[in-house]
Design an enzyme around this catalytic site. Structure first.
Site, mmCIF file in Angstrom:
data_model
loop_
_atom_site.group_PDB
_atom_site.id
_atom_site.type_symbol
_atom_site.label_atom_id
_atom_site.label_comp_id
_atom_site.label_asym_id
_atom_site.label_seq_id
_atom_site.Cartn_x
_atom_site.Cartn_y
_atom_site.Cartn_z
ATOM 1 N N HIS A 159 60.229 -60.062 -1.207
ATOM 2 C CA HIS A 159 59.663 -59.184 -2.507
ATOM 3 C C HIS A 159 59.745 -59.952 -4.077
ATOM 4 O O HIS A 159 59.373 -59.755 -5.012
ATOM 5 C CB HIS A 159 61.545 -58.299 -2.973
ATOM 6 C CG HIS A 159 62.213 -57.739 -2.180
ATOM 7 N ND1 HIS A 159 62.817 -57.591 -0.881
ATOM 8 C CD2 HIS A 159 62.820 -56.553 -2.872
ATOM 9 C CE1 HIS A 159 62.805 -56.791 -0.494
ATOM 10 N NE2 HIS A 159 63.428 -56.303 -1.659
ATOM 11 N N GLU A 218 53.527 -46.846 2.059
ATOM 12 C CA GLU A 218 52.615 -46.817 1.138
ATOM 13 C C GLU A 218 51.318 -46.566 1.548
ATOM 14 O O GLU A 218 49.940 -46.421 0.396
ATOM 15 C CB GLU A 218 52.534 -48.788 1.188
ATOM 16 C CG GLU A 218 54.160 -48.935 0.083
ATOM 17 C CD GLU A 218 55.230 -48.945 1.298
ATOM 18 O OE1 GLU A 218 55.019 -49.108 2.293
ATOM 19 O OE2 GLU A 218 56.298 -48.873 0.827
HETATM 20 C C1 TPP Z 1 57.564 -51.155 2.929
HETATM 21 C C2 TPP Z 1 58.446 -51.108 1.986
HETATM 22 N N1 TPP Z 1 58.502 -50.515 1.443
HETATM 23 C C3 TPP Z 1 59.721 -50.605 0.481
HETATM 24 C C4 TPP Z 1 59.815 -51.053 0.555
HETATM 25 C C5 TPP Z 1 61.709 -51.082 -0.920
HETATM 26 N N2 TPP Z 1 62.422 -50.296 -0.432
HETATM 27 C C6 TPP Z 1 63.647 -50.912 0.520
HETATM 28 S S1 TPP Z 1 65.007 -49.893 0.931
HETATM 29 C C7 TPP Z 1 63.998 -48.623 0.298
HETATM 30 C C8 TPP Z 1 64.476 -47.197 0.483
HETATM 31 C C9 TPP Z 1 64.663 -46.770 2.251
HETATM 32 O O1 TPP Z 1 65.239 -45.928 2.332
HETATM 33 P P1 TPP Z 1 66.047 -45.901 4.072
HETATM 34 O O2 TPP Z 1 64.251 -46.356 4.786
HETATM 35 O O3 TPP Z 1 66.016 -44.115 3.767
HETATM 36 O O4 TPP Z 1 67.264 -46.793 4.462
HETATM 37 P P2 TPP Z 1 68.310 -47.047 3.292
HETATM 38 O O5 TPP Z 1 67.930 -47.763 2.586
HETATM 39 O O6 TPP Z 1 69.258 -45.259 3.301
HETATM 40 O O7 TPP Z 1 69.281 -47.532 4.830
HETATM 41 C C10 TPP Z 1 62.908 -48.883 -0.112
HETATM 42 C C11 TPP Z 1 62.099 -48.033 -0.970
HETATM 43 C C12 TPP Z 1 60.076 -51.998 1.391
HETATM 44 N N3 TPP Z 1 61.607 -52.718 1.270
HETATM 45 N N4 TPP Z 1 59.826 -51.751 2.385
#
Ligand code: TPP
Lengths: 345, 332
Positions: free
Chosen positions: B135, B66
């Site tokens: 959220h 972000e």
């Molecule tokens: C700071 C933040 N930004 C955005 C999100 C929304 N979000 C939740 S999971 C995710 C993707 C995460 O991907 P990854 O790190 O590859 O982990 P995975 O879910 O594949 O285990 C996002 C964008 C969040 N939880 N926290």
């Protein structure tokens, strides 16, 4: 950069396995226990008995293999929402985990003998904290390590960089485990970064980086064990990239059809970590159908008992909203507590 | 103007989607990006269909960062584009607070207008739909405490579309927060085609004489519901939708309180330091002579918003709590 593997896609050993028979059996059991929870949790979710649930199907070995190297009352675990399998293996009671994914406060605090911080929801914030935990353990002369998990997407956040640099500069006894599961919701790893191997990022911090086949329990366990020994010896952190795949949706609210075809997931299902480990046990003559059936029954009984236990706690208790905000309840929270308890504000 | 157009019944996400589509179509400088914004069309589908239509140079996915998104957007805006950045949930603005507090609102000032930031940052906010931890945050007060930015929170599809188009045309940075509860929770008539609505104007959405309810975003419908209940008992409440938090339309608020003599301010963020405190302070400064009872705030408790559990409805203000406050100001 080579990927560390011990088992082929069917589970046949590719080289000497540095684990005992008891360990192999315990490892398989831990995998099955995690899978059983995940499958049953999805059913509970569909019945409206859990909130949004992030499944980990296919990623069990990457989590279990690390947790098996940790001792819950000595070492620390800082998981993201994806790591329920690590939490199970680390020793979190299943009933607590059910409550946790039901967002019931009764599930949020780990028992005193389990050093697990509640699943991290904002991405990457756990990494600098884990470096701090690990450094504090060392400063206090404890023979302990911390393990922190993050996804491929999470490595893009500033906190990932800052945490690794701190861990490195202070030789913190830390395992940083990146589960590269191919996706960050809809964004594939290749679009998240240009580097081919996340483990290569370790070079930027002057620490070892290892890529391991994340669907091979023997490989993950062996690599994590080595990293933990290194950390305990005061030699600092290790970055472990576990190559795996998120075969399930991102969460129970996600529809992967909007961003991917399922061919890739189908291919990965053939490398399922549990099938591979069973293949390994069968190959070594350590397993049979009878044992499999007994294990299934045992796991189902354990899960049913955990749900019963969790259901006991589940009357809504709105006043808990303002509890545990401060060590001592302050006037604003007290007024709210009185109101929520049915009195006047 | 607007009344002469055709309208359709759509929900708030669809209205946002239409506004983004029209902005991309009208101004080649507009670019749209964020996490899962491109290929997937956004986790709430706000940018659904826009990448196929405008290509991946103008509508794209970013890495998951972000601070990166906001810093990148500031740079693009300085260099002549009109970025519209999405932060997936307002609770995930926090990693970007350095960029926001250090630069977003200060660049015009610190370069004496040589560089400006015509940037819109959209983010879904607020509770009511059983989302996981963090959220459902409502961080608008933090954003209002940044010099040089505007903050808009629409309460209906029609307002969302016109205000978003105004925000994209605006020469300064604008935060545009969209209540998750309203995304699919309300459907209403929305004019077709391009139109803008004025930034910086509050609206009286229901007239009444007994007391004034002041709210924005997801709390406007809660206040309308409370007003309906009160009306059945013969109590006519006025409801004001603040709509633009910064710059705040104080005259409209004062005018209403001059008429009713009583004010209840409703917001779902935690009470202490919330934006309702600013509204109450303005009324204390400019409408004290008209007030016949102390101003009452109805807000979230001073605690983190509880995630998707059975208790979230006890945190988020509802019509019942609003009516309790109304009773308080009426019986003072
Ligand atoms: C700071 C933040 N930004 C955005 C999100 C929304 N979000 C939740 S999971 C995710 C993707 C995460 O991907 P990854 O790190 O590859 O982990 P995975 O879910 O594949 O285990 C996002 C964008 C969040 N939880 N926290």
């Amino acid at each position: 950069m080579d990927t560390v593997r011990y088992l082929d896609d069917d589970g046949k050993p590719l080289r000497d396995i540095p684990l005992s028979e008891e360990e192999l059996l315990a490892g398989y059991r831990a995998l099955r226990r995690a899978r059983h929870f995940d499958e049953r949790a999805l059913v509970l979710q569909r019945q409206g008995r859990l909130g949004v649930y992030p499944p980990f199907r296919g990623q069990e070995a990457a989590q279990v293999g690390v947790a098996l190297c940790l001792e819950p009352s000595r070492d620390w675990l800082l998981p993201s929402y994806r790591e329920t399998a690590a939490a199970i293996t680390f020793g979190m009671p299943l009933s607590k985990l059910i409550l946790s994914w039901r967002a019931d406060p009764a599930g949020w605090g780990a028992p005193p003998e389990v050093n697990m911080v509640q699943f991290y929801i904002p991405i990457a914030t756990q990494v600098p904290q884990a470096a701090g935990v690990a450094h504090a353990l060392r400063l206090q002369g404890k023979d302990a390590v911390a393990a922190v998990f993050i996804g491929d997407g999470g490595t893009s956040e500033g906190d990932f960089h800052e945490g690794l640099n701190f861990a490195s500069v202070f030789d913190a006894p830390l395992l940083v485990v990146v589960q590269n599961n191919g996706w960050a919701i809809s964004v594939p790893t290749q679009k998240q970064m240009k580097v081919q191997r996340i483990a290569l990022k370790a070079q930027g911090y002057g620490i070892p980086g290892v890529t391991v086949d994340g669907n091979d329990l023997v490989a993950v366990w062996t690599v994590a064990r080595k990293a933990a020994a290194r950390a305990r010896a005061g030699e600092g952190p290790t970055l472990i990239e576990a190559l795996t795949y998120r075969v399930a949706p991102h969460t129970s609210s996600d529809d992967p059809g909007r961003y991917r075809t399922e061919d890739e997931a189908e291919a990965w299902k053939k490398r399922d970590p549990i099938d591979r480990m069973r293949g390994c046990l069968l190959h070594l003559g350590l397993w049979d159908e009878e044992k499999e059936r007994a294990l299934s029954e045992e796991l189902e009984a354990e899960f049913v008992a955990a749900v019963e236990e969790a259901d006991k706690a589940s009357e809504p208790r709105p006043w808990e909203i303002v509890e545990q905000v401060y060590a001592e309840m302050q006037p604003d929270q007290q007024a709210a507590w009185n109101y929520l308890h049915g009195g006047e504000a | 103007m607007i009344a002469e157009r055709g309208t359709r019944i759509i929900n708030l996400v669809q209205a946002v989607n239409e506004a983004l589509d029209l902005a991309l179509e009208r101004d080649p400088r507009v670019v749209l990006f964020g996490e899962d914004v491109g290929k997937m069309g956004g986790v709430f589908r706000a940018s659904d269909g826009l990448q196929p239509k405008y290509g991946d140079k103008r509508v794209f996915d970013t890495p998951l960062a972000e601070s990166g998104i906001v810093g990148f957007a500031i740079g693009m805006a300085m260099a002549g584009l009109r970025p519209v950045a999405e932060i997936q949930f307002a609770g995930f603005l926090y990693p970007a607070l350095d960029q926001i507090l250090s630069h977003l609102g200060r660049m015009r000032h610190r370069t004496r207008g040589r560089f400006t930031i015509p940037l819109v940052i959209r983010a879904p906010y607020g509770g009511g739909v059983k989302t996981p931890e963090q959220h459902a945050d409502s961080p608008e007060a933090i954003l209002c405490h940044v010099p040089g930015v505007k903050v808009i929170i629409p309460s209906s599809p029609e307002r969302a579309k016109g205000l978003l188009l105004s925000a994209i045309e605006d020469p300064d940075p604008v935060f545009f927060l969209e209540a998750i509860k309203l995304y699919r929770g309300v459907k209403a008539e929305v004019p077709e085609g391009y139109y803008t609505l004025p930034i910086g104007k509050a609206r009286v959405v229901r007239e009444g004489s007994a007391a004034t309810l002041i709210a924005y975003g997801g709390m406007v419908e809660v206040c309308q519901k409370a007003a309906e209940v009160a009306a059945r008992e013969g109590v006519e409440l006025e409801v004001i939708d603040v709509e633009t938090l910064v710059p705040l339309d104080t005259p409209t608020l004062v005018e209403s309180v001059a008429k009713t003599g009583r004010a209840v301010v409703v917001y779902e963020a935690m009470r202490t330091g919330g934006f309702g405190a600013e509204i109450a302070a303005r009324l204390a400064e400019e409408a004290l002579d008209y007030l016949e009872a102390p101003i009452v705030r109805v807000a979230g408790w001073d605690a983190p918003y509880p995630p998707f559990s059975a208790v979230e409805n006890f945190y988020r203000p509802d019509a019942k709590r609003v009516l309790e406050a109304v009773r308080q100001v009426l019986t003072h």
